[in-house]
Design an enzyme around this catalytic site. Structure first.
Site: not given
Ligand code: ATP
Ligand code: MG
Length: 551
Positions: A33, A257, A267
């Site tokens: 994104e 992850r 982020k």
């Protein structure tokens, strides 16, 4: 003895799919994104997705998952592309989920026509209230029984901009009592009167993640859609939508992850560090971003090797930052040029060396011959490291002290004869004699010394600013601590040496070059450098000092 590396679970799935003829080749995608810069966690996903396609002869799309107009920006798009290329990967196609907005709208209409989606006028609070809990079923919204015609008309009006943000949503009609909360009539479209970085003001309704991601995968005929574990509950919805839209059956697979010590990796948190000025920007060398690591002097190879080493697992864990640093040292040890720089200088005068004489001494650039050699100027006055002299030597001290001998790297053996102190009691100058027959490479002095120290000729030295970095956080896992993660920022993560003396060859350093400042660590030029001012970043120390300190 070569050891065959065993396959990770995704490779096993792919090999089965290829062997069974389910697919003749694979297509993966990396779907960031564009709402921030890529971090080291993303590099795991990049290495995995691109790596699989390279290994099995498939292709990888770069797809910007840009369905949220509010947080996205073209600056991020550009940085993401730069970072992937720098890591050494090339995408087959560059796509944007926003390019599929027309198609996604059509898909929503198909669902409405099948009686599988409805417009709901409830507020988000009302929707949440009716959703139930994991142990209690939800309740139907009063709008759930709207006719197909009414739904078609309202959805069209939503698109035409007749309603305000939040006034209506489109929901999939699945099952309000489903054991998976995400299947309780999930919202698939919302109204958002916002400018989009690519589609401008064309749309005022935007698809939700779950109604964009799987469909985009399907449009691109992605065979293996690999994401992180938190998407496991989404898989059921992913499959439901593909099934009821009757489109290409992409499949989702989840892996753990990457989490790493002494940093944060979301982020949202990284953005806070930037906007609140805790760091100088997304590419601050203390940031766990790919651009931060790059600026600090990390090599793409070291990051790829790190991702290979940590492997692909189905369980989350916290990887030690030291492992990344280990991979970096492994690479730099072979490729970095050895040079001399004095970070905390004190003057050394060779009493029996001729005034105004300069000798050019040959010095190897590294243990590997391919790195070549260079000549370095030597003269009567030198800068040496303050810490290489001890007025009252400790036990096993092999460096300079009154009466002690030491070799000057690539030059001569010197003996400390005396020293001076300034008014505040600091050593200001060290006087040594040198042994002319002890020149490196042609030493006939017969003297053996235990210590070698680095130096820079005073008359020939260049100056530079040197930036030393430490961990950005004081604790291993700041996100797991109580309170705000920013309370755990290490206040001493940056130490600036305003004036270090460096050997003259460094005047011509190039941005992409990596250096070992002998005995001091690995360094590279910082992008803030210019003609008049050189700035070096310490990439990493020579040894892992942190692990030792913890013992
Ligand atoms: P963040 O939580 O940091 O904001 P994100 O998952 O929202 O990250 P995306 O831009 O959506 O960021 O991520 C793109 C791809 O990278 C996704 O497939 C995501 O699963 C993967 N990814 C993100 N963070 C990590 C991580 N720490 N380790 C491995 N893969 C990751
Ligand atoms: Mg995401």
């Amino acid at each position: 003895m070569s050891e065959e590396k065993s396959l990770n679970f995704i490779e096993e799935i792919i090999e089965n799919d290829l062997n069974s003829g389910k697919y003749s080749s694979i297509i993966t995608r990396f779907p960031p994104e564009p709402n921030g810069y890529l971090h080291i966690g993303h590099s795991k996903s990049i290495c995995l997705n691109f790596g699989l396609a390279l290994k099995y002869g498939g292709s990888t799309n770069l797809r910007f998952d840009d369905t949220n107009p509010v947080t996205e920006d073209t600056e991020y798009v550009e940085s993401i592309k730069d970072d992937i290329k720098w890591l050494g990967f090339n995408w087959t196609n560059e796509y944007y989920a926003s390019d599929y907005f027309d198609q996604l709208y059509e898909y929503a209409v198909i669902l409405i026509n099948k009686g599988l989606a409805y417009v709901d006028d409830s507020s988000s609070e009302e929707i949440a209230q009716l959703k139930g809990t994991p142990t209690e079923p939800g309740k139907d919204s009063i709008y759930r029984s709207r006719s197909i015609e009414e739904n078609l008309q309202l959805f069209n009006e939503m698109k035409e901009g007749k309603f305000k943000d939040g006034e209506k949503v489109l929901r999939a009609k699945i099952d309000m009592a489903h054991t998976n909360m995400l299947m309780r009539d999930p919202i698939i479209y919302r109204i958002k009167h916002a400018h989009h970085h690519r589609t401008g003001d064309k749309w005022c309704i935007y698809p939700m993640y779950d109604f964009a991601h799987g469909q985009s995968d399907s449009i691109e005929k992605i065979t293996h859609s690999i994401c992180t574990l938190e998407f496991i509950p989404h898989r059921e919805l992913y499959d439901w939508l593909i099934e009821h839209l009757n489109i290409f059956p992409s499949h989702q697979y989840e892996f753990a992850r990457l989490n790493m010590t002494y940093t944060v990796m979301s982020k949202r948190k990284l953005l806070q560090l930037v906007t609140e000025g805790h760091v100088s920007g997304w590419d601050d060398p203390r940031m766990p971003t790919i651009s931060g690591f790059r600026r600090k002097g990390y090599t793409a190879l070291s990051i790829r090797n790190f991702c290979e080493k940590i492997g692909v697992a189905k369980r989350e864990n916290l990887i030690d930052l030291s492992l990344l640093e280990f991979c970096l040292r492994e690479d730099l040890n072979i490729t970095a040029k050895r040079v001399m720089a004095v970070l905390d200088p004190v003057k050394l005068i060779i009493t029996n060396y001729e005034e105004n004489k300069t000798e050019y001494l040959n010095s190897e650039n590294g243990p590997d011959e391919s790195l070549g050699s260079r000549s370095i100027p030597f003269s009567k006055e030198l800068w040496i490291e303050r810490e290489d002299f001890m007025e009252v030597p400790a036990k096993k001290w092999f460096r300079l002290a009154p009466g002690a001998i030491v070799r000057l790297k690539s030059a001569y053996i010197v003996k400390c004869e005396s020293f001076e102190k300034d008014a505040s009691g600091n050593v200001s100058c060290i006087h040594c004699s040198y042994i002319p027959e002890s020149k490196s490479g042609q030493d006939s002095s017969g003297i053996t010394v235990k210590g070698t120290i680095h130096w820079v000729s005073v008359a020939h030295a260049e100056t530079a600013e040197v930036r030393l970095y430490d961990r950005l956080f004081k604790v291993e896992n700041p996100s797991a601590e109580e309170g705000d993660f920013k309370e755990y920022i290490n206040p001493d993560s940056l130490h600036i040496i305003e004036k270090a003396y460096i050997e003259p060859s460094l005047k011509n350093a190039a941005m992409e070059e990596r250096f070992q400042f002998i005995r001091k660590g690995y360094f590279c030029l910082d992008k803030d450098s210019n003609e008049d001012k050189l700035i070096f970043n310490r990439t990493v120390t020579l040894k892992d000092t942190w692990t030792k300190m913890k013992d």
